[in-house]
Scaffold this active site. Sequence first.
Site, short mmCIF file in Angstrom:
data_model
loop_
_atom_site.label_atom_id
_atom_site.label_comp_id
_atom_site.label_asym_id
_atom_site.label_seq_id
_atom_site.Cartn_x
_atom_site.Cartn_y
_atom_site.Cartn_z
N LYS A 1 5.67 2.85 1.52
CA LYS A 1 4.32 3.35 1.27
C LYS A 1 4.45 4.81 0.86
O LYS A 1 5.01 5.62 1.60
CB LYS A 1 3.48 3.21 2.54
N GLY B 1 -0.19 7.11 -6.01
CA GLY B 1 0.84 6.28 -5.36
C GLY B 1 1.62 7.02 -4.30
O GLY B 1 2.61 6.50 -3.78
N ASP C 1 -9.13 -6.64 2.38
CA ASP C 1 -7.81 -6.32 1.83
C ASP C 1 -6.93 -5.70 2.91
O ASP C 1 -5.73 -5.54 2.70
CB ASP C 1 -7.91 -5.39 0.62
N ASN C 2 -7.51 -5.35 4.04
CA ASN C 2 -6.72 -4.81 5.15
C ASN C 2 -6.59 -5.82 6.29
O ASN C 2 -6.35 -5.44 7.43
CB ASN C 2 -7.35 -3.51 5.66
N ASP D 1 -2.24 -1.54 7.74
CA ASP D 1 -2.87 -0.41 7.04
C ASP D 1 -3.55 0.56 8.00
O ASP D 1 -4.78 0.62 8.10
CB ASP D 1 -3.86 -0.89 5.97
P1 AMP Z 1 -6.46 1.72 1.76
O1 AMP Z 1 -7.79 2.35 2.02
O2 AMP Z 1 -5.30 2.65 2.05
O3 AMP Z 1 -6.30 0.41 2.42
O4 AMP Z 1 -6.37 1.50 0.18
C1 AMP Z 1 -7.29 0.73 -0.57
C2 AMP Z 1 -6.77 0.53 -1.97
O5 AMP Z 1 -6.58 1.79 -2.63
C3 AMP Z 1 -5.44 -0.19 -2.06
O6 AMP Z 1 -5.45 -1.00 -3.18
C4 AMP Z 1 -4.46 0.95 -2.20
O7 AMP Z 1 -3.27 0.53 -2.82
C5 AMP Z 1 -5.23 1.95 -3.06
N1 AMP Z 1 -4.79 3.33 -2.82
C6 AMP Z 1 -5.06 4.10 -1.75
N2 AMP Z 1 -4.50 5.32 -1.87
C7 AMP Z 1 -3.84 5.34 -3.05
C8 AMP Z 1 -3.04 6.31 -3.74
N3 AMP Z 1 -2.81 7.53 -3.26
N4 AMP Z 1 -2.52 5.95 -4.92
C9 AMP Z 1 -2.73 4.73 -5.43
N5 AMP Z 1 -3.48 3.79 -4.84
C10 AMP Z 1 -4.03 4.07 -3.66
MG MG Z 2 -5.35 -1.11 2.42
#
Ligand code: AMP
Ligand code: MG
Length: 556
Positions: free
Chosen positions: A137, A150, A285-286, A295
């Site tokens: 990650k 990313g 998605d989580n 997550d």
């Molecule tokens: P999360 O809230 O961390 O579960 O992320 C929700 C979505 O946003 C997922 O598809 C992650 O891969 C994407 N995402 C979150 N932070 C980033 C980041 N810094 N760069 C690219 N994608 C991100």
């Molecule tokens: Mg997520």
Amino acid sequence: MSALRWRGWSSLRFDNAFAASFPADARRDAQPRQTPRVAYAHATPTPTHAPAWLHLNDALAAAMGLPTQDDEDCSADLLRVLSGNAVAPGMMPIATRYAGHQFGNFAGQLGDGRAMTLGEQVHDGHPHGQRFEWQLKGAGPTAYSRQGDGRAVLRSSLREYVCSEAMHALGIPTTRALSLIATGERVMRDVMYDGHPAPEPGAVVCRVAPSFLRFGHLQMAAVENNTALLRQLLHHVVRLYMPDCRHDNDAETALAWWQEVANRSVRMVVGWQRVGFVHGVMNTDNCSVLGLSIDYGPYGFLEPVDWQWTPNTTDAGRRRYRYEQQPPIMMWNLVRLAEALLPLVEETHGEERAATLFEDALSTTSASMEQQLLQMWQQKLGLQGADGATHAFHKDDHAWLAEGFDLGQASAVDFTLWFRALADMAAFGAQRSVDAAYEHLAAISYEPARMASMRDRWQAWLHTLRAMWRRADGPTLSASARSERMNLVNPLYVPRNYLAQEAIDALMNGDVTRLHHWFDVLRQPYTEQAGAHAFAAMRPEWAAHRVGCSMLSCSS
Ligand code: AMP
Ligand code: MG
């Protein structure tokens, strides 16, 4: 556990089961894009400037047949792979494609935007070939990064790293964490989304789980009416992780599998409620199809009891994912998973019957959740018989429990320490007065004045608790046995946000010892440990309003 001698990467077997069998996007670059009708895109970790170890989880490394950090020959090798600077032989890095409902709305394609799977290891050292998916990650952009970079910052990486291992030690199903590595690079972040971005140190975590597949993977196939992919996902998960769900036709398999996912998810959420964990972003998605906590973003643990609390600033207005909402939201998410599976059940049963079958399964699951939650509270409160069984709760008992919930919140006692205090009271048996037990609770209230105004109510509540203990098991269970049993389900050490902040502040000053000590303490959360008092302490005043200690934002 016998120590395995490191024979280099060739001693690890990667079968990359997902990458090997699902359809991939034809392009290999990391340009953000839609990738219709495939399950993943190839990915390449972006090398980092000056990777440095912050922590390696020795216990997990050993279980995976990896060398430990002390082994200098391979430590440098491992660092390169775990920081994204090299890909080991046999690995096949990919970013998977999933969708999801975020905060109640369907968000379409999301996917692994800052996570990427390096490979899927089958560990022969385990009798049945245990599976370990390695996922970095923060290792740079993928096809699913959208506007993101990313990358991940040190503070959020440390939080995920520590919490996933703490949850594991707490006995709650979770993804694990193998390593925390500083990248030596800076990442721009706007901590509170208020237009003030600033550079922060970056980090990469290597997460490990049998699989990181989510409800959203099936939702993605379903929304594209891609029944073939949906079927393939179902068969893949059943074959590798839940073979007992396999039936002669896909409808029965889908139903049995949904039930298994539901059972696991319920168990997981009951575990969350037990330790006061608030996930903060329970989007589909989580939600892991293996029922793992996954997550760790803006999570938190209840400190002052507040059943409406959420640690997530993004959710503050909506309060969708607050503590008391987690069980119903898990059910809501399970409905979304059922909807995704409907086409496979309709093939055999037709629309109406398929819907009824799921509705029935949902009501049974919902009732089971209620029952398990009640049982969990009974265990936390020591209301088990000598045989460990909980007894039926009567109307008065329910009223008494509700009064306890009210008192806890109204007098803002520390959630974790509250139940340890009750176990203390149990240990003293009749020797300690209810008065003394009340004083103990008063000392762990964040609102002493309000606590004092409720003294009579608290004492009445404690009297009843004692009477219930007597009624639950008569003379057969000793005071110390009850107390010990309570402490097995009521942790003393949970990863409080302010402690994470302290560990982060220490790291920023070049001190890793605080993190190492804390990590070790969290490995035995139910056992009081010498020299660990600071890791069980109530949230201090300075932390009540500091960003990162009581409120956090998503996706940092
Ligand atoms: P999360 O809230 O961390 O579960 O992320 C929700 C979505 O946003 C997922 O598809 C992650 O891969 C994407 N995402 C979150 N932070 C980033 C980041 N810094 N760069 C690219 N994608 C991100
Ligand atoms: Mg997520």
